[in-house]
Design a protein around this motif. Structure first.
Motif, PDB file in Angstrom:
ATOM      1  N   ILE A   1       2.143   5.452   9.992  1.00  0.00           N
ATOM      2  CA  ILE A   1       1.550   6.464   9.124  1.00  0.00           C
ATOM      3  C   ILE A   1       0.039   6.315   9.306  1.00  0.00           C
ATOM      4  O   ILE A   1      -0.532   5.284   8.964  1.00  0.00           O
ATOM      5  N   LEU A   2      -0.583   7.327   9.875  1.00  0.00           N
ATOM      6  CA  LEU A   2      -2.009   7.259  10.199  1.00  0.00           C
ATOM      7  C   LEU A   2      -2.759   8.397   9.510  1.00  0.00           C
ATOM      8  O   LEU A   2      -2.206   9.458   9.262  1.00  0.00           O
ATOM      9  N   GLY A   3      -4.030   8.160   9.224  1.00  0.00           N
ATOM     10  CA  GLY A   3      -4.876   9.194   8.635  1.00  0.00           C
ATOM     11  C   GLY A   3      -4.489   9.513   7.203  1.00  0.00           C
ATOM     12  O   GLY A   3      -3.742   8.784   6.560  1.00  0.00           O
ATOM     13  N   GLY A   4      -4.979  10.618   6.711  1.00  0.00           N
ATOM     14  CA  GLY A   4      -4.692  11.032   5.349  1.00  0.00           C
ATOM     15  C   GLY A   4      -4.985  12.499   5.152  1.00  0.00           C
ATOM     16  O   GLY A   4      -5.561  13.153   6.020  1.00  0.00           O
ATOM     17  N   GLY A   5      -4.562  13.018   4.014  1.00  0.00           N
ATOM     18  CA  GLY A   5      -4.780  14.426   3.712  1.00  0.00           C
ATOM     19  C   GLY A   5      -4.137  15.324   4.755  1.00  0.00           C
ATOM     20  O   GLY A   5      -3.051  15.049   5.244  1.00  0.00           O
ATOM     21  N   ALA A   6      -4.836  16.405   5.101  1.00  0.00           N
ATOM     22  CA  ALA A   6      -4.313  17.348   6.092  1.00  0.00           C
ATOM     23  C   ALA A   6      -4.278  16.746   7.490  1.00  0.00           C
ATOM     24  O   ALA A   6      -3.628  17.284   8.385  1.00  0.00           O
ATOM     25  N   ALA A   7      -4.970  15.611   7.693  1.00  0.00           N
ATOM     26  CA  ALA A   7      -5.003  14.958   9.005  1.00  0.00           C
ATOM     27  C   ALA A   7      -3.977  13.825   9.100  1.00  0.00           C
ATOM     28  O   ALA A   7      -4.037  13.012  10.008  1.00  0.00           O
ATOM     29  N   ARG A   8      -3.016  13.746   8.150  1.00  0.00           N
ATOM     30  CA  ARG A   8      -2.028  12.674   8.176  1.00  0.00           C
ATOM     31  C   ARG A   8      -1.112  12.853   9.391  1.00  0.00           C
ATOM     32  O   ARG A   8      -0.677  13.947   9.701  1.00  0.00           O
ATOM     33  N   LEU A   9      -0.851  11.733  10.074  1.00  0.00           N
ATOM     34  CA  LEU A   9       0.019  11.712  11.244  1.00  0.00           C
ATOM     35  C   LEU A   9       1.169  10.748  10.973  1.00  0.00           C
ATOM     36  O   LEU A   9       0.949   9.596  10.599  1.00  0.00           O
ATOM     37  N   VAL A  10       2.383  11.228  11.146  1.00  0.00           N
ATOM     38  CA  VAL A  10       3.578  10.394  11.049  1.00  0.00           C
ATOM     39  C   VAL A  10       4.122  10.278  12.465  1.00  0.00           C
ATOM     40  O   VAL A  10       4.536  11.265  13.067  1.00  0.00           O
ATOM     41  N   ARG A  11       4.081   9.067  13.002  1.00  0.00           N
ATOM     42  CA  ARG A  11       4.510   8.831  14.388  1.00  0.00           C
ATOM     43  C   ARG A  11       5.753   7.939  14.362  1.00  0.00           C
ATOM     44  O   ARG A  11       5.741   6.868  13.760  1.00  0.00           O
TER      45      ARG A  11
ATOM     46  N   SER B   1       0.850  -1.190   0.000  1.00  0.00           N
ATOM     47  CA  SER B   1       0.000   0.000   0.000  1.00  0.00           C
ATOM     48  C   SER B   1       0.884   1.237   0.000  1.00  0.00           C
ATOM     49  O   SER B   1       2.071   1.185   0.320  1.00  0.00           O
ATOM     50  N   ASN B   2       0.299   2.359  -0.354  1.00  0.00           N
ATOM     51  CA  ASN B   2       1.017   3.623  -0.350  1.00  0.00           C
ATOM     52  C   ASN B   2       1.570   3.919   1.047  1.00  0.00           C
ATOM     53  O   ASN B   2       2.690   4.404   1.179  1.00  0.00           O
ATOM     54  N   LYS B   3       0.791   3.613   2.100  1.00  0.00           N
ATOM     55  CA  LYS B   3       1.257   3.857   3.463  1.00  0.00           C
ATOM     56  C   LYS B   3       2.474   2.987   3.789  1.00  0.00           C
ATOM     57  O   LYS B   3       3.374   3.426   4.494  1.00  0.00           O
ATOM     58  N   ASP B   4       2.509   1.753   3.262  1.00  0.00           N
ATOM     59  CA  ASP B   4       3.668   0.883   3.488  1.00  0.00           C
ATOM     60  C   ASP B   4       4.915   1.469   2.845  1.00  0.00           C
ATOM     61  O   ASP B   4       6.005   1.441   3.420  1.00  0.00           O
ATOM     62  N   VAL B   5       4.775   1.999   1.638  1.00  0.00           N
ATOM     63  CA  VAL B   5       5.903   2.595   0.921  1.00  0.00           C
ATOM     64  C   VAL B   5       6.396   3.838   1.668  1.00  0.00           C
ATOM     65  O   VAL B   5       7.602   4.018   1.869  1.00  0.00           O
ATOM     66  N   ILE B   6       5.464   4.683   2.100  1.00  0.00           N
ATOM     67  CA  ILE B   6       5.824   5.891   2.845  1.00  0.00           C
ATOM     68  C   ILE B   6       6.487   5.500   4.164  1.00  0.00           C
ATOM     69  O   ILE B   6       7.523   6.060   4.545  1.00  0.00           O
ATOM     70  N   SER B   7       5.912   4.535   4.866  1.00  0.00           N
ATOM     71  CA  SER B   7       6.459   4.079   6.144  1.00  0.00           C
ATOM     72  C   SER B   7       7.891   3.565   5.981  1.00  0.00           C
ATOM     73  O   SER B   7       8.768   3.869   6.795  1.00  0.00           O
ATOM     74  N   ALA B   8       8.136   2.789   4.924  1.00  0.00           N
ATOM     75  CA  ALA B   8       9.483   2.262   4.677  1.00  0.00           C
ATOM     76  C   ALA B   8      10.469   3.396   4.425  1.00  0.00           C
ATOM     77  O   ALA B   8      11.601   3.368   4.931  1.00  0.00           O
ATOM     78  N   LYS B   9      10.067   4.411   3.671  1.00  0.00           N
ATOM     79  CA  LYS B   9      10.949   5.549   3.387  1.00  0.00           C
ATOM     80  C   LYS B   9      11.209   6.360   4.651  1.00  0.00           C
ATOM     81  O   LYS B   9      12.348   6.753   4.924  1.00  0.00           O
TER      82      LYS B   9
ATOM     83  N   GLU C   1      12.644  16.155   0.705  1.00  0.00           N
ATOM     84  CA  GLU C   1      12.469  15.077  -0.271  1.00  0.00           C
ATOM     85  C   GLU C   1      11.000  14.864  -0.647  1.00  0.00           C
ATOM     86  O   GLU C   1      10.692  13.973  -1.422  1.00  0.00           O
ATOM     87  N   ASP C   2      10.107  15.663  -0.077  1.00  0.00           N
ATOM     88  CA  ASP C   2       8.669  15.583  -0.359  1.00  0.00           C
ATOM     89  C   ASP C   2       8.151  14.142  -0.236  1.00  0.00           C
ATOM     90  O   ASP C   2       7.487  13.622  -1.123  1.00  0.00           O
ATOM     91  N   VAL C   3       8.464  13.525   0.908  1.00  0.00           N
ATOM     92  CA  VAL C   3       8.128  12.110   1.146  1.00  0.00           C
ATOM     93  C   VAL C   3       6.644  11.914   1.440  1.00  0.00           C
ATOM     94  O   VAL C   3       6.046  10.920   1.040  1.00  0.00           O
ATOM     95  N   ILE C   4       6.025  12.867   2.123  1.00  0.00           N
ATOM     96  CA  ILE C   4       4.628  12.733   2.541  1.00  0.00           C
ATOM     97  C   ILE C   4       3.722  13.373   1.500  1.00  0.00           C
ATOM     98  O   ILE C   4       3.788  14.583   1.269  1.00  0.00           O
ATOM     99  N   PRO C   5       2.856  12.573   0.859  1.00  0.00           N
ATOM    100  CA  PRO C   5       1.971  13.118  -0.176  1.00  0.00           C
ATOM    101  C   PRO C   5       1.072  14.224   0.381  1.00  0.00           C
ATOM    102  O   PRO C   5       0.576  14.139   1.499  1.00  0.00           O
ATOM    103  N   GLY C   6       0.884  15.256  -0.407  1.00  0.00           N
ATOM    104  CA  GLY C   6       0.018  16.360   0.009  1.00  0.00           C
ATOM    105  C   GLY C   6       0.735  17.401   0.824  1.00  0.00           C
ATOM    106  O   GLY C   6       0.237  18.504   0.998  1.00  0.00           O
ATOM    107  N   GLY C   7       1.889  17.066   1.361  1.00  0.00           N
ATOM    108  CA  GLY C   7       2.702  18.023   2.094  1.00  0.00           C
ATOM    109  C   GLY C   7       2.257  18.327   3.506  1.00  0.00           C
ATOM    110  O   GLY C   7       3.062  18.707   4.342  1.00  0.00           O
ATOM    111  N   ALA C   8       0.985  18.172   3.827  1.00  0.00           N
ATOM    112  CA  ALA C   8       0.491  18.493   5.168  1.00  0.00           C
ATOM    113  C   ALA C   8       0.514  17.233   6.037  1.00  0.00           C
ATOM    114  O   ALA C   8      -0.035  16.201   5.643  1.00  0.00           O
ATOM    115  N   TYR C   9       1.170  17.312   7.178  1.00  0.00           N
ATOM    116  CA  TYR C   9       1.218  16.187   8.105  1.00  0.00           C
ATOM    117  C   TYR C   9       1.656  16.688   9.476  1.00  0.00           C
ATOM    118  O   TYR C   9       2.209  17.780   9.598  1.00  0.00           O
ATOM    119  N   THR C  10       1.406  15.892  10.478  1.00  0.00           N
ATOM    120  CA  THR C  10       1.906  16.154  11.826  1.00  0.00           C
ATOM    121  C   THR C  10       2.935  15.082  12.121  1.00  0.00           C
ATOM    122  O   THR C  10       2.676  13.896  11.904  1.00  0.00           O
TER     123      THR C  10
END
Length: 133
Positions: free
Chosen positions: A33-43, A4-12, A71-80
């Motif tokens: 990697i939780l949530g999506g869009g402006a509510a995305r959380l990277v823990r 999944s996209n979250k797996d790829v992002i998590s690995a990076k 590196e613009d790793v998180i899609p959409g740019g908005a994350y916590t």
């Protein structure tokens, strides 16, 4: 099986966090990697044998955040971004986790009151786990 996209992002994110944490002997325990869009959380959970300090969390957060943005790793740019210790409820998931806590009494979460003990000297899928009520 495609990842999944979250797996790829998590690995990076994991690769970046480990690269930054390794020189300071800080272990990256888990990346979520939780949530999506402006509510995305990277823990990111980090640990070290002597314990994690606020300074460790601040440094890892600042440096990982700078690389994620560059590196613009998180899609959409908005994350916590959250960086913390896994705490006393730490999950054991890697062979090194089991080796590190060998001989210590783990907690077992179940609907029944179980007690377990892991017996062995090296990480192995053949470890003996004893359970009792």
């Amino acid at each position: 099986m495609p990842h999944s996209n979250k797996d790829v992002i998590s690995a990076k994110v994991t690769e970046i966090a480990e690269r930054i944490a390794q020189p300071e002997a800080v272990e990256v325990v888990e990346v979520q990697i939780l949530g999506g869009g402006a509510a995305r959380l990277v823990r990111i959970y980090i640990d070290r044998p002597a314990g994690v300090t606020h300074t460790d969390c601040e440094r890892i957060s600042r440096e990982v955040g700078a690389v994620l943005d560059a590196e613009d790793v998180i899609p959409g740019g908005a994350y916590t971004l959250e960086v913390s210790s896994p705490g006393v409820e730490r999950k054991l998931s890697k062979p090194a986790d089991f080796k590190r806590f060998l001989g210590k009494r783990p907690k077992w979460f179940s609907t029944n009151p179980w007690r377990i003990n892991v017996v062995g000297s090296e990480p192995s899928p053949h470890w003996k786990i004893t359970c009792s009520l």
